[in-house]
Design a protein around this motif. Structure first.
Motif, PDB file in Angstrom:
ATOM      1  N   PHE A 362      -4.730  -5.204  -0.472  1.00  0.00           N
ATOM      2  CA  PHE A 362      -4.291  -5.851  -1.712  1.00  0.00           C
ATOM      3  C   PHE A 362      -3.577  -4.837  -2.603  1.00  0.00           C
ATOM      4  O   PHE A 362      -2.518  -5.116  -3.167  1.00  0.00           O
ATOM      5  CB  PHE A 362      -5.499  -6.447  -2.442  1.00  0.00           C
ATOM      6  CG  PHE A 362      -5.164  -7.114  -3.739  1.00  0.00           C
ATOM      7  CD1 PHE A 362      -4.911  -8.473  -3.783  1.00  0.00           C
ATOM      8  CD2 PHE A 362      -5.088  -6.385  -4.924  1.00  0.00           C
ATOM      9  CE1 PHE A 362      -4.590  -9.097  -4.987  1.00  0.00           C
ATOM     10  CE2 PHE A 362      -4.762  -6.999  -6.121  1.00  0.00           C
ATOM     11  CZ  PHE A 362      -4.507  -8.362  -6.150  1.00  0.00           C
ATOM     12  N   ALA A 363      -4.166  -3.655  -2.739  1.00  0.00           N
ATOM     13  CA  ALA A 363      -3.569  -2.617  -3.587  1.00  0.00           C
ATOM     14  C   ALA A 363      -2.209  -2.181  -3.054  1.00  0.00           C
ATOM     15  O   ALA A 363      -1.277  -1.929  -3.822  1.00  0.00           O
ATOM     16  CB  ALA A 363      -4.509  -1.428  -3.696  1.00  0.00           C
ATOM     17  N   LEU A 364      -2.070  -2.116  -1.734  1.00  0.00           N
ATOM     18  CA  LEU A 364      -0.782  -1.735  -1.154  1.00  0.00           C
ATOM     19  C   LEU A 364       0.285  -2.789  -1.452  1.00  0.00           C
ATOM     20  O   LEU A 364       1.424  -2.452  -1.776  1.00  0.00           O
ATOM     21  CB  LEU A 364      -0.921  -1.547   0.364  1.00  0.00           C
ATOM     22  CG  LEU A 364      -1.424  -0.179   0.822  1.00  0.00           C
ATOM     23  CD1 LEU A 364      -1.776  -0.202   2.303  1.00  0.00           C
ATOM     24  CD2 LEU A 364      -0.368   0.896   0.541  1.00  0.00           C
ATOM     25  N   ARG A 365      -0.101  -4.055  -1.371  1.00  0.00           N
ATOM     26  CA  ARG A 365       0.865  -5.118  -1.685  1.00  0.00           C
ATOM     27  C   ARG A 365       1.237  -5.091  -3.171  1.00  0.00           C
ATOM     28  O   ARG A 365       2.403  -5.214  -3.534  1.00  0.00           O
ATOM     29  CB  ARG A 365       0.287  -6.490  -1.335  1.00  0.00           C
ATOM     30  CG  ARG A 365       0.141  -6.767   0.143  1.00  0.00           C
ATOM     31  CD  ARG A 365      -0.063  -8.250   0.385  1.00  0.00           C
ATOM     32  NE  ARG A 365      -1.173  -8.808  -0.376  1.00  0.00           N
ATOM     33  CZ  ARG A 365      -2.438  -8.809   0.021  1.00  0.00           C
ATOM     34  NH1 ARG A 365      -2.752  -8.273   1.189  1.00  0.00           N
ATOM     35  NH2 ARG A 365      -3.391  -9.332  -0.734  1.00  0.00           N
ATOM     36  N   ALA A 366       0.227  -4.930  -4.016  1.00  0.00           N
ATOM     37  CA  ALA A 366       0.468  -4.982  -5.457  1.00  0.00           C
ATOM     38  C   ALA A 366       1.258  -3.780  -5.958  1.00  0.00           C
ATOM     39  O   ALA A 366       1.911  -3.859  -7.004  1.00  0.00           O
ATOM     40  CB  ALA A 366      -0.860  -5.079  -6.200  1.00  0.00           C
ATOM     41  N   ASN A 367       1.187  -2.660  -5.230  1.00  0.00           N
ATOM     42  CA  ASN A 367       1.836  -1.422  -5.675  1.00  0.00           C
ATOM     43  C   ASN A 367       2.931  -0.986  -4.714  1.00  0.00           C
ATOM     44  O   ASN A 367       3.197   0.217  -4.582  1.00  0.00           O
ATOM     45  CB  ASN A 367       0.800  -0.311  -5.822  1.00  0.00           C
ATOM     46  CG  ASN A 367      -0.234  -0.614  -6.889  1.00  0.00           C
ATOM     47  OD1 ASN A 367       0.023  -0.443  -8.070  1.00  0.00           O
ATOM     48  ND2 ASN A 367      -1.410  -1.065  -6.477  1.00  0.00           N
ATOM     49  N   ALA A 368       3.586  -1.953  -4.072  1.00  0.00           N
ATOM     50  CA  ALA A 368       4.606  -1.615  -3.077  1.00  0.00           C
ATOM     51  C   ALA A 368       5.711  -0.743  -3.656  1.00  0.00           C
ATOM     52  O   ALA A 368       6.299   0.079  -2.941  1.00  0.00           O
ATOM     53  CB  ALA A 368       5.199  -2.900  -2.493  1.00  0.00           C
ATOM     54  N   ASN A 369       5.992  -0.891  -4.939  1.00  0.00           N
ATOM     55  CA  ASN A 369       7.033  -0.089  -5.585  1.00  0.00           C
ATOM     56  C   ASN A 369       6.440   0.935  -6.552  1.00  0.00           C
ATOM     57  O   ASN A 369       7.122   1.385  -7.471  1.00  0.00           O
ATOM     58  CB  ASN A 369       8.000  -1.006  -6.337  1.00  0.00           C
ATOM     59  CG  ASN A 369       8.732  -1.955  -5.410  1.00  0.00           C
ATOM     60  OD1 ASN A 369       9.217  -1.552  -4.357  1.00  0.00           O
ATOM     61  ND2 ASN A 369       8.787  -3.232  -5.789  1.00  0.00           N
ATOM     62  N   GLY A 370       5.177   1.278  -6.337  1.00  0.00           N
ATOM     63  CA  GLY A 370       4.495   2.214  -7.213  1.00  0.00           C
ATOM     64  C   GLY A 370       4.912   3.649  -6.975  1.00  0.00           C
ATOM     65  O   GLY A 370       5.741   3.947  -6.097  1.00  0.00           O
TER      66      GLY A 370
END
Length: 448
Positions: A362-370
């Motif tokens: 979930f964190a990887l999807r939410a922060n794909a452009n982090g």
């Protein structure tokens, strides 16, 4: 310096003294006291107090009663008609104690002051005090206010070194909290720090400012250490100096010494939520997660809105494997940060159905452009080591300030066993720091 009874209220240093001892006050309690003392003997309405202390935040009127009650306890002032703070029913409050204003004695006209040393005008001192107070909250909403306060001080007195030094540290904080890109914030910070040093090389604030730039921007570990040690020689009571020195020592693998330096900061500012949180991070680096939780909780007791404290508390529960508590703290943090309701519900469902692996995905999807640093950690947790190192290289290339503790911080343990990680530490000059940290953890029975 306002004096009343046995107390002395130092507006510039944001400290209340009682017979030589610091009285612990929460930041907003200090601001309420200053507002009342400045208008001693005069009614200060509730609306005026709210406008003075919570200028940019919408809060309920009832919060005043909470802080006034806290102040009365700190001052040993009992009841609504106490010796110092009087409640005016349905109107506001009045400081009824006799107040004396201590000013700096005038110097003979023949005395010549070096540039930058001349005592600041009261309004300049107050702006600098306000800027420092905003910096010490380590809050994303307060850092721009710190920048504004220091710039206003410089506009009033461009030759005062402490104002330029404060601006340098504020710009560094902008980069650390991702309010400004490092390539924008750090050149401004360096220019302000060098300007302060040019005005007064023996100014502790200026040395702290230079040390901050050398540490967080340049990764010049030895140069930063020299500047901070010089600052503490000049002023052994410099809270921010001790705090940053502790962070630097820990980055270099001196975990016990780093904690000791931060404890020196705590002695000087026992009511600071940020100092408590920095001590929590010392225990984080030592893998003493229960101690970290205790100190992060104390930080939240002092400032319930301290988002970094909530974030680090969630991280400690993650490391302990207490995913329920981790999720509870993460959701509380996300709500306070203004995350959309549907995103929070999606996160809760993901955790309920997929547990730890689901949270990472979930964190990887939410922060794909982090930021690359964050993606390096998330891919490391997911076991995608090639992707993790690619993002770590990008973070190193951009001199991300969040990497200064890469040699010692436990969030990087997911990559620590890979030979490529030691190569990166050598590249940034922190391989010896990692070895020192590992020896300390082995000696004290802590470890990944």
């Amino acid at each position: 310096m306002y004096e009343f009874g046995p107390y002395a209220l130092d507006v510039h240093e944001r400290r209340l003294w009682n017979a030589g001892h610091v009285v612990a006050l929460r930041p907003k309690a200090h601001d309420v006291l200053v507002a009342l003392v400045r208008r001693a003997g005069t009614l200060v309405t509730k609306r005026e107090l709210l406008d003075l202390v919570w200028r940019d935040v919408s809060v309920e009127e009832g919060i005043l009663a909470v802080y006034v009650s806290s102040l009365r306890k700190s001052l040993g002032d009992c009841g609504e008609t106490g010796a110092y703070i009087e409640t005016v029913p349905r109107a506001g409050y009045r400081f009824s104690g006799a107040v004396r204003l201590r000013t700096v004695p005038a110097e003979p006209l023949s005395m010549r002051w070096p540039i930058g040393v001349l005592p600041a005008r009261p309004e300049v001192s107050e702006l600098i005090g306000r800027g420092r107070a905003c910096l010490m909250t380590a809050s994303r909403s307060d850092i721009p206010r710190a920048v504004e306060a220091f710039r206003s001080a410089i506009a009033l007195d461009p030759d005062y070194a402490a104002a330029h030094a404060g601006l340098a540290v504020a710009h560094c904080a902008e980069a650390e909290l991702r309010l400004a890109a490092p390539q924008v914030a750090y050149p401004s910070a360096r220019a302000a720090a060098l300007r302060a040093l040019a005005m007064e090389a023996s100014n502790a604030d200026a040395q702290v400012a230079l040390g901050t730039v050398l540490f967080l921007s340049d990764w010049n570990w030895n140069g930063a250490r020299r500047s901070l040690e010089r600052a503490l020689e000049l002023n052994a009571d410099h809270t921010e100096g001790w705090l940053l020195y502790g962070r630097l020592l820990e980055a270099l693998g001196y975990l016990a010494e780093g904690l000791a330096a931060k404890q020196r900061a705590l002695e000087r500012d026992p009511s600071s939520a940020t100092v408590h949180l920095q001590i929590a991070l010392s225990y984080w680096n030592q893998r003493r997660y229960d101690d970290m939780i205790a100190w992060a909780t104390r930080s939240l007791d002092l400032d319930p809105q301290h988002l970094l404290a909530r974030e680090y508390l969630a991280s400690a529960y993650w490391k302990k494997g207490d995913l329920d508590r981790h999720m509870a703290e993460s959701l509380t943090h996300a709500r306070a940060a203004g995350a959309p309701l549907d995103l929070l519900e999606d996160l809760r469902r993901t955790y309920d159905t997929r547990g730890r692996a689901g949270i990472v995905e979930f964190a990887l999807r939410a922060n794909a452009n982090g930021p690359p640093m964050q993606l390096a950690l998330l891919h490391g947790e997911a076991g995608n080591l090639d992707e993790a190192f690619a993002h770590l290289d990008a973070a190193i290339a951009s001199r991300d300030p969040a990497l200064v503790h890469v040699a010692v911080a436990p969030q990087w343990d997911c990559l620590r066993g890979d030979a490529r990680f030691h190569e990166r530490l050598e590249d940034v000059g922190l391989d010896a720091a990692a070895d020192r940290c590992q020896r300390y953890l082995q000696q004290h029975g802590h470890g990944p």
